[in-house]
Design a protein around this motif. Structure first.
Motif, mmCIF file in Angstrom:
data_model
loop_
_atom_site.group_PDB
_atom_site.id
_atom_site.type_symbol
_atom_site.label_atom_id
_atom_site.label_comp_id
_atom_site.label_asym_id
_atom_site.label_seq_id
_atom_site.Cartn_x
_atom_site.Cartn_y
_atom_site.Cartn_z
ATOM 1 N N ILE A 58 0.786 -1.316 -0.076
ATOM 2 C CA ILE A 58 0.092 0.059 -0.077
ATOM 3 C C ILE A 58 1.051 1.288 -0.021
ATOM 4 N N LYS A 59 1.843 1.244 0.745
ATOM 5 C CA LYS A 59 2.696 2.385 0.903
ATOM 6 C C LYS A 59 3.470 2.756 -0.482
ATOM 7 N N ASP A 60 3.862 1.698 -1.195
ATOM 8 C CA ASP A 60 4.466 1.863 -2.512
ATOM 9 C C ASP A 60 3.462 2.382 -3.469
ATOM 10 N N SER A 61 2.430 1.783 -3.457
ATOM 11 C CA SER A 61 1.227 2.071 -4.506
ATOM 12 C C SER A 61 0.941 3.599 -4.329
ATOM 13 N N LEU A 62 1.011 4.117 -3.124
ATOM 14 C CA LEU A 62 0.620 5.578 -2.830
ATOM 15 C C LEU A 62 1.846 6.625 -2.961
ATOM 16 N N LEU A 63 2.776 5.708 -3.203
ATOM 17 C CA LEU A 63 4.181 6.781 -3.634
ATOM 18 C C LEU A 63 4.662 7.554 -2.246
ATOM 19 N N LEU A 64 4.514 6.951 -1.104
ATOM 20 C CA LEU A 64 4.810 7.377 0.173
ATOM 21 C C LEU A 64 6.114 6.995 0.913
ATOM 22 N N THR A 65 6.911 8.014 1.450
ATOM 23 C CA THR A 65 7.997 7.526 2.220
ATOM 24 C C THR A 65 7.382 7.153 3.452
ATOM 25 N N ASP A 66 8.457 6.369 4.346
ATOM 26 C CA ASP A 66 8.144 5.632 5.774
ATOM 27 C C ASP A 66 7.448 6.802 6.552
ATOM 28 N N GLN A 67 8.013 8.098 6.517
ATOM 29 C CA GLN A 67 7.482 9.189 7.509
ATOM 30 C C GLN A 67 6.034 9.623 7.051
ATOM 31 N N GLU A 68 6.046 9.567 5.806
ATOM 32 C CA GLU A 68 4.555 10.063 5.301
ATOM 33 C C GLU A 68 3.510 9.039 5.568
ATOM 34 N N THR A 74 -6.804 11.534 -9.657
ATOM 35 C CA THR A 74 -8.180 12.057 -9.342
ATOM 36 C C THR A 74 -9.268 11.598 -9.007
ATOM 37 N N GLY A 75 -9.255 10.035 -8.873
ATOM 38 C CA GLY A 75 -10.378 9.423 -8.657
ATOM 39 C C GLY A 75 -11.119 8.963 -9.905
ATOM 40 N N GLN A 76 -10.823 9.671 -11.040
ATOM 41 C CA GLN A 76 -11.582 9.505 -12.268
ATOM 42 C C GLN A 76 -11.473 8.141 -12.792
ATOM 43 N N THR A 77 -12.385 7.454 -13.572
ATOM 44 C CA THR A 77 -12.293 6.442 -14.111
ATOM 45 C C THR A 77 -12.456 6.561 -15.727
ATOM 46 N N LEU A 95 3.238 6.611 -13.173
ATOM 47 C CA LEU A 95 2.757 7.097 -14.609
ATOM 48 C C LEU A 95 1.281 6.602 -14.588
ATOM 49 N N ILE A 96 0.876 5.523 -14.062
ATOM 50 C CA ILE A 96 -0.494 5.168 -14.195
ATOM 51 C C ILE A 96 -1.448 6.306 -13.624
ATOM 52 N N ARG A 97 -0.876 6.782 -12.460
ATOM 53 C CA ARG A 97 -1.662 7.741 -11.633
ATOM 54 C C ARG A 97 -1.724 9.137 -12.475
ATOM 55 N N LYS A 98 -0.489 9.590 -12.704
ATOM 56 C CA LYS A 98 -0.455 10.981 -13.693
ATOM 57 C C LYS A 98 -1.423 10.811 -14.857
ATOM 58 N N PHE A 99 -1.726 9.721 -15.452
ATOM 59 C CA PHE A 99 -2.542 9.906 -16.823
ATOM 60 C C PHE A 99 -3.823 9.066 -16.602
#
Length: 305
Positions: free
Chosen positions: A15-25, A79-82, A118-122
């Motif tokens: 989950i952390k990796d999919s959200l692109l978060l650091t350990d602190q975030e 963005t949550g858009q499909t 990339l997936i999230r950006k587009f």
């Protein structure tokens, strides 16, 4: 065999990796201090139940799912858009295959995090990849390679390698059967352009201009109605990096039968003011291989199925 605590932390890491978060975030997202988060992770201790419950509620999964080894992350768009933005949904004559090739290559050379970014950006959600109409316009791949160029500074060779993912990403046996049946390299080339190019691109009319000796000259000419629908001229159609990925797709046609990509160079370009993208393919490496197929491709593996 992993115990429940190990499975729990393995799923949290996904989950952390999919959200692109650091350990602190990620610790902040869980409502923990960084010190508490690290202490629990190092000791493989379960997190407080209220913390996990509130987090799972926000992420829309049941907290008990974190104890399941088969737990999978469904990557949502940023963005949550499909649906894709309107910029990509008119004059839709491109298949999503080139985009799948790029994603496959990006994950291979830059890792899972780069793919997710990339997936999230587009907004390339599962719904888009699994939809019945996998059609987009040329703007999507142009914008994607533009983003990759700015972010990673890929070389020309690497953009070609993205297109050369086709034999490893395309599902089904259609291409494999079509391109291993012909007896000569000339027949492989003819079959590809006469019967296969529609699988990845209807923006262009592909044709063999000539076959002289061991060399083939190939034209990719923009279709007039596509230019008219997009209200652009041919010099604005795609970009240099997109052309390199297309060269990679073309060069991969020989991989099915011979296990080798064909050498290919560009000798004319829309971006240089020419009326076609023209490529020169060298058949010399395949003449010495004779008629027998040297390729034993493993079963194709598809992304987003």
């Amino acid at each position: 065999m992993l115990n429940e605590a190990q499975i729990f932390w393995s799923n949290l890491e996904k989950i952390k990796d999919s959200l692109l978060l650091t350990d602190q975030e990620f610790a902040e997202t869980l409502g923990l201090s960084y010190e508490d988060y690290i202490k629990h992770r190092k000791g493989a201790f379960f997190l407080p139940l209220n913390c996990v419950f509130e987090f799972s509620e926000r992420m829309n999964f049941h907290f008990e799912d974190l104890l399941k080894q088969e737990f999978k992350i469904k990557i949502e768009s940023s963005t949550g858009q499909t649906m894709l933005p309107e910029r990509y949904t008119y004059a839709t004559y491109s298949e999503l295959q080139p985009v799948k090739n790029i994603i496959s290559y990006l994950e291979m050379v830059r890792g899972f995090r780069a793919k997710v970014n990339l997936i999230r950006k587009f907004n390339l959600t599962d719904e888009i990849f699994n939809g019945s109409e996998q059609k987009v316009n040329v703007n999507l791949i142009s914008d994607i390679v533009g983003y990759l160029n700015n972010t990673y500074k890929f070389s020309d060779k690497e953009y070609k390698a993205m297109g050369q993912q086709t034999p490893h990403v395309v599902s089904g046996d259609f291409l494999k059967n079509k391109l291993t049946t012909p007896k000569t390299i000339e027949d492989v080339v003819s079959t590809f352009f006469e019967e296969c190019t529609h699988l990845f691109d209807k923006n262009y009319h592909y044709k063999i201009d000539s076959i002289i000796g061991n060399h083939v000259i190939i034209d990719a000419i923009p279709r007039k109605h596509v230019l008219e629908e997009m209200k652009i001229n041919s010099t604005e159609f795609g970009n240099r990096e997109v052309c390199l990925t297309r060269m990679g797709v073309i060069s991969s046609m020989t991989y099915y039968k011979y296990g080798l990509n064909s050498p290919i160079t560009q000798i004319a370009s829309l971006q240089n003011g020419d009326n076609t993208n023209r490529y020169l393919m060298d058949m010399t490496p395949f003449k010495s291989l004779g008629r027998a197929s040297r390729s034993k491709l493993s079963d194709s593996k598809t992304i987003y199925q």
